[in-house]
Motif scaffolding. Structure first.
Motif, PDB file in Angstrom:
ATOM      1  N   LEU A 171     -53.779  35.573  -4.874  1.00 48.54           N
ATOM      2  CA  LEU A 171     -52.958  34.735  -5.730  1.00 48.54           C
ATOM      3  C   LEU A 171     -51.773  35.519  -6.271  1.00 48.54           C
ATOM      4  O   LEU A 171     -51.869  36.732  -6.493  1.00 48.54           O
ATOM      5  CB  LEU A 171     -53.799  34.206  -6.886  1.00 48.54           C
ATOM      6  CG  LEU A 171     -54.923  33.248  -6.477  1.00 48.54           C
ATOM      7  CD1 LEU A 171     -56.015  33.226  -7.530  1.00 48.54           C
ATOM      8  CD2 LEU A 171     -54.361  31.852  -6.256  1.00 48.54           C
ATOM      9  N   SER A 172     -50.676  34.838  -6.483  1.00 51.27           N
ATOM     10  CA  SER A 172     -49.465  35.464  -7.004  1.00 51.27           C
ATOM     11  C   SER A 172     -49.620  35.768  -8.490  1.00 51.27           C
ATOM     12  O   SER A 172     -49.891  34.861  -9.299  1.00 51.27           O
ATOM     13  CB  SER A 172     -48.265  34.541  -6.788  1.00 51.27           C
ATOM     14  OG  SER A 172     -47.181  34.910  -7.606  1.00 51.27           O
ATOM     15  N   ALA A 173     -49.437  37.040  -8.858  1.00 55.13           N
ATOM     16  CA  ALA A 173     -49.514  37.418 -10.273  1.00 55.13           C
ATOM     17  C   ALA A 173     -48.448  36.692 -11.078  1.00 55.13           C
ATOM     18  O   ALA A 173     -48.683  36.253 -12.217  1.00 55.13           O
ATOM     19  CB  ALA A 173     -49.364  38.930 -10.409  1.00 55.13           C
ATOM     20  N   ARG A 174     -47.267  36.531 -10.499  1.00 56.53           N
ATOM     21  CA  ARG A 174     -46.168  35.858 -11.214  1.00 56.53           C
ATOM     22  C   ARG A 174     -46.528  34.418 -11.532  1.00 56.53           C
ATOM     23  O   ARG A 174     -46.295  33.948 -12.654  1.00 56.53           O
ATOM     24  CB  ARG A 174     -44.894  35.912 -10.378  1.00 56.53           C
ATOM     25  CG  ARG A 174     -43.687  35.280 -11.066  1.00 56.53           C
ATOM     26  CD  ARG A 174     -42.436  35.423 -10.229  1.00 56.53           C
ATOM     27  NE  ARG A 174     -42.555  34.732  -8.937  1.00 56.53           N
ATOM     28  CZ  ARG A 174     -41.607  34.716  -8.020  1.00 56.53           C
ATOM     29  NH1 ARG A 174     -40.484  35.383  -8.216  1.00 56.53           N
ATOM     30  NH2 ARG A 174     -41.788  34.056  -6.896  1.00 56.53           N
ATOM     31  N   ASN A 175     -47.120  33.693 -10.551  1.00 56.16           N
ATOM     32  CA  ASN A 175     -47.495  32.302 -10.798  1.00 56.16           C
ATOM     33  C   ASN A 175     -48.580  32.205 -11.863  1.00 56.16           C
ATOM     34  O   ASN A 175     -48.574  31.290 -12.694  1.00 56.16           O
ATOM     35  CB  ASN A 175     -47.983  31.655  -9.501  1.00 56.16           C
ATOM     36  CG  ASN A 175     -46.842  31.296  -8.569  1.00 56.16           C
ATOM     37  OD1 ASN A 175     -45.717  31.075  -9.001  1.00 56.16           O
ATOM     38  ND2 ASN A 175     -47.134  31.254  -7.276  1.00 56.16           N
ATOM     39  N   ILE A 176     -49.514  33.134 -11.834  1.00 57.02           N
ATOM     40  CA  ILE A 176     -50.605  33.102 -12.815  1.00 57.02           C
ATOM     41  C   ILE A 176     -50.063  33.309 -14.223  1.00 57.02           C
ATOM     42  O   ILE A 176     -50.349  32.542 -15.148  1.00 57.02           O
ATOM     43  CB  ILE A 176     -51.659  34.175 -12.483  1.00 57.02           C
ATOM     44  CG1 ILE A 176     -52.317  33.880 -11.133  1.00 57.02           C
ATOM     45  CG2 ILE A 176     -52.721  34.241 -13.584  1.00 57.02           C
ATOM     46  CD1 ILE A 176     -53.124  35.040 -10.586  1.00 57.02           C
ATOM     47  N   VAL A 177     -49.256  34.352 -14.394  1.00 58.05           N
ATOM     48  CA  VAL A 177     -48.719  34.679 -15.717  1.00 58.05           C
ATOM     49  C   VAL A 177     -47.807  33.565 -16.226  1.00 58.05           C
ATOM     50  O   VAL A 177     -47.822  33.208 -17.413  1.00 58.05           O
ATOM     51  CB  VAL A 177     -47.982  36.025 -15.669  1.00 58.05           C
ATOM     52  CG1 VAL A 177     -47.241  36.284 -16.977  1.00 58.05           C
ATOM     53  CG2 VAL A 177     -48.960  37.158 -15.370  1.00 58.05           C
ATOM     54  N   LYS A 178     -47.041  32.969 -15.320  1.00 52.93           N
ATOM     55  CA  LYS A 178     -46.095  31.909 -15.697  1.00 52.93           C
ATOM     56  C   LYS A 178     -46.810  30.698 -16.289  1.00 52.93           C
ATOM     57  O   LYS A 178     -46.249  30.007 -17.155  1.00 52.93           O
ATOM     58  CB  LYS A 178     -45.288  31.495 -14.464  1.00 52.93           C
ATOM     59  CG  LYS A 178     -44.209  30.462 -14.735  1.00 52.93           C
ATOM     60  CD  LYS A 178     -43.363  30.213 -13.497  1.00 52.93           C
ATOM     61  CE  LYS A 178     -44.160  29.542 -12.385  1.00 52.93           C
ATOM     62  NZ  LYS A 178     -43.311  29.161 -11.229  1.00 52.93           N
ATOM     63  N   GLN A 179     -48.052  30.453 -15.847  1.00 51.42           N
ATOM     64  CA  GLN A 179     -48.768  29.266 -16.298  1.00 51.42           C
ATOM     65  C   GLN A 179     -49.543  29.473 -17.592  1.00 51.42           C
ATOM     66  O   GLN A 179     -50.174  28.548 -18.088  1.00 51.42           O
ATOM     67  CB  GLN A 179     -49.708  28.779 -15.185  1.00 51.42           C
ATOM     68  CG  GLN A 179     -48.999  28.276 -13.957  1.00 51.42           C
ATOM     69  CD  GLN A 179     -48.013  27.163 -14.277  1.00 51.42           C
ATOM     70  OE1 GLN A 179     -48.305  26.259 -15.039  1.00 51.42           O
ATOM     71  NE2 GLN A 179     -46.816  27.249 -13.708  1.00 51.42           N
ATOM     72  N   GLY A 180     -49.544  30.698 -18.120  1.00 45.88           N
ATOM     73  CA  GLY A 180     -50.107  30.892 -19.452  1.00 45.88           C
ATOM     74  C   GLY A 180     -51.509  31.475 -19.472  1.00 45.88           C
ATOM     75  O   GLY A 180     -52.011  32.019 -18.484  1.00 45.88           O
ATOM     76  N   VAL A 181     -52.144  31.323 -20.618  1.00 46.56           N
ATOM     77  CA  VAL A 181     -53.394  32.034 -20.902  1.00 46.56           C
ATOM     78  C   VAL A 181     -54.563  31.516 -20.059  1.00 46.56           C
ATOM     79  O   VAL A 181     -55.341  32.300 -19.508  1.00 46.56           O
ATOM     80  CB  VAL A 181     -53.735  31.926 -22.406  1.00 46.56           C
ATOM     81  CG1 VAL A 181     -55.108  32.530 -22.698  1.00 46.56           C
ATOM     82  CG2 VAL A 181     -52.666  32.631 -23.233  1.00 46.56           C
ATOM     83  N   LYS A 182     -54.719  30.198 -19.965  1.00 45.55           N
ATOM     84  CA  LYS A 182     -55.900  29.638 -19.299  1.00 45.55           C
ATOM     85  C   LYS A 182     -56.026  30.095 -17.845  1.00 45.55           C
ATOM     86  O   LYS A 182     -57.095  30.577 -17.440  1.00 45.55           O
ATOM     87  CB  LYS A 182     -55.878  28.112 -19.387  1.00 45.55           C
ATOM     88  CG  LYS A 182     -57.133  27.461 -18.805  1.00 45.55           C
ATOM     89  CD  LYS A 182     -57.097  25.946 -18.972  1.00 45.55           C
ATOM     90  CE  LYS A 182     -58.336  25.300 -18.347  1.00 45.55           C
ATOM     91  NZ  LYS A 182     -58.297  23.816 -18.510  1.00 45.55           N
ATOM     92  N   PRO A 183     -54.965  29.961 -17.015  1.00 52.71           N
ATOM     93  CA  PRO A 183     -55.090  30.456 -15.640  1.00 52.71           C
ATOM     94  C   PRO A 183     -55.356  31.959 -15.580  1.00 52.71           C
ATOM     95  O   PRO A 183     -56.140  32.423 -14.744  1.00 52.71           O
ATOM     96  CB  PRO A 183     -53.742  30.111 -15.009  1.00 52.71           C
ATOM     97  CG  PRO A 183     -53.231  28.978 -15.826  1.00 52.71           C
ATOM     98  CD  PRO A 183     -53.691  29.256 -17.217  1.00 52.71           C
ATOM     99  N   ALA A 184     -54.715  32.723 -16.468  1.00 53.39           N
ATOM    100  CA  ALA A 184     -54.922  34.171 -16.460  1.00 53.39           C
ATOM    101  C   ALA A 184     -56.364  34.522 -16.786  1.00 53.39           C
ATOM    102  O   ALA A 184     -56.975  35.393 -16.139  1.00 53.39           O
ATOM    103  CB  ALA A 184     -53.969  34.844 -17.446  1.00 53.39           C
TER     104      ALA A 184
END
Length: 317
Positions: A171-184
């Motif tokens: 998974l893309s770290a950038r996409n995860i971080v961009k979507q906020g706390v829950k996905p991270a």
């Protein structure tokens, strides 16, 4: 032999779900006639194989290495293909796949996958042999569909009806971080990291037969079944326009692809829209095309992510 029908593998749902499934039909006896047909149609094929052995290509490709993209051909391997006579390239690639299928028993045993998967590879191999017999020209190192079949014959991609699973993705770290706390929290906490994951892909040659609700249930069940043999895999995910919540209202007949996952343990995460997403979403539906043109719908990719624990809990036996 694993390459013969495994009649003793009980309770394989495909036997009743999919009349066209051929996992119980052996394929090994078909390899030699398919190769003979290639040799007859391409008289210079034997010389091309002698000059450019399969082992040299596979060593350049390094199929056992950690690869994150199935459709990226290493430069050394691509250079070898470019050296082949143009008239023999497709036939050479077809012969390579036949050779790999002939090694199935040994390769499959090393995967430690449950024996049921041998049947699903047999289904795929019978289809690939049909394609080689009908039109060897489908084998093109630059074609996505061919590369999926090549990785199937290497027994790396995993056949699973509505999806084929690629076990070397992340998974893309950038996409995860961009979507906020829950996905991270889900990815880095519950999953334990962003790679490696099984990544689901639709495969056009089987989509008509298997891209339906039973095919999706089987795709998820088989992913859960495969995970114990791959303890390093953190989970499974897919990225597609049809995971968009808006699609449920526009094209409800395909909402099962998300309904079987979202709300049952998987996390949905927005990825975004681009030209490819729009083209894919509007290619087969006048309703989606019209809504996009009218400005009432923007096709958007979403990822649906499963931790291995949640997927096994939801779809494990």
């Amino acid at each position: 032999m694993l390459a013969t029908p495994l009649q003793y593998v009980a309770d394989v749902p495909a036997r009743t779900l999919f009349p066209q499934w051929r996992g119980d039909q052996p394929f090994m006896h078909r390899l030699a006639p398919a190769r003979e047909k290639l040799d007859a149609a391409f008289p210079a094929l034997g010389a091309a194989i002698a000059a450019f052995p399969f082992a040299t290509f596979e060593a350049a490709y390094q199929p056992a290495a950690v690869v994150h993209s199935y459709h990226t051909t290493p430069a050394r391997a691509r250079a070898l293909i470019d050296q082949l006579p143009v008239a023999e390239r497709s036939a050479w690639l077809c012969a390579l796949m036949l050779d790999l299928m002939g090694q199935f028993d040994t390769i499959f045993a090393a995967t430690r996958l449950p024996e049921e998967f041998a049947l699903h590879y047999a289904d795929s191999f019978n289809r690939i042999i049909d394609q080689i017999d009908a039109n060897p020209g489908f084998a093109d190192i630059g074609r996505d569909s061919f590369l999926k079949d090549l990785w199937l014959t290497r027994v790396v991609m995993i056949p699973a009806f509505a999806q084929i699973w690629w076990p070397r993705s992340g998974l893309s770290a950038r996409n995860i971080v961009k979507q906020g706390v829950k996905p991270a929290l889900y990815v880095f906490g519950r999953c334990g990291g962003r790679r490696p994951f099984l990544e689901g892909h639709t495969h056009d040659p089987v989509a008509k037969a298997y891209w339906n609700e039973p095919g999706w249930r089987e795709a998820l069940r088989l992913a859960a079944l495969a995970l114990p043999a791959m303890p390093h895999i953190r989970g499974a995910f897919g990225t597609a326009w049809f995971y968009d919540p808006a699609v449920r209202g526009i094209s409800p007949r395909i909402s099962f692809a998300q309904d079987l996952q979202v709300g049952r343990g998987a996390l949905r995460m927005e990825i975004g829209s681009d030209a490819a997403t729009i083209a894919n979403a509007t290619a087969t539906s006048a309703e989606r095309r019209n809504r996009y043109r009218e400005g009432n719908y923007l096709p958007t990719d979403y990822a649906v992510i499963w931790s291995r624990r949640d997927l096994i809990a939801a779809y494990g036996n």
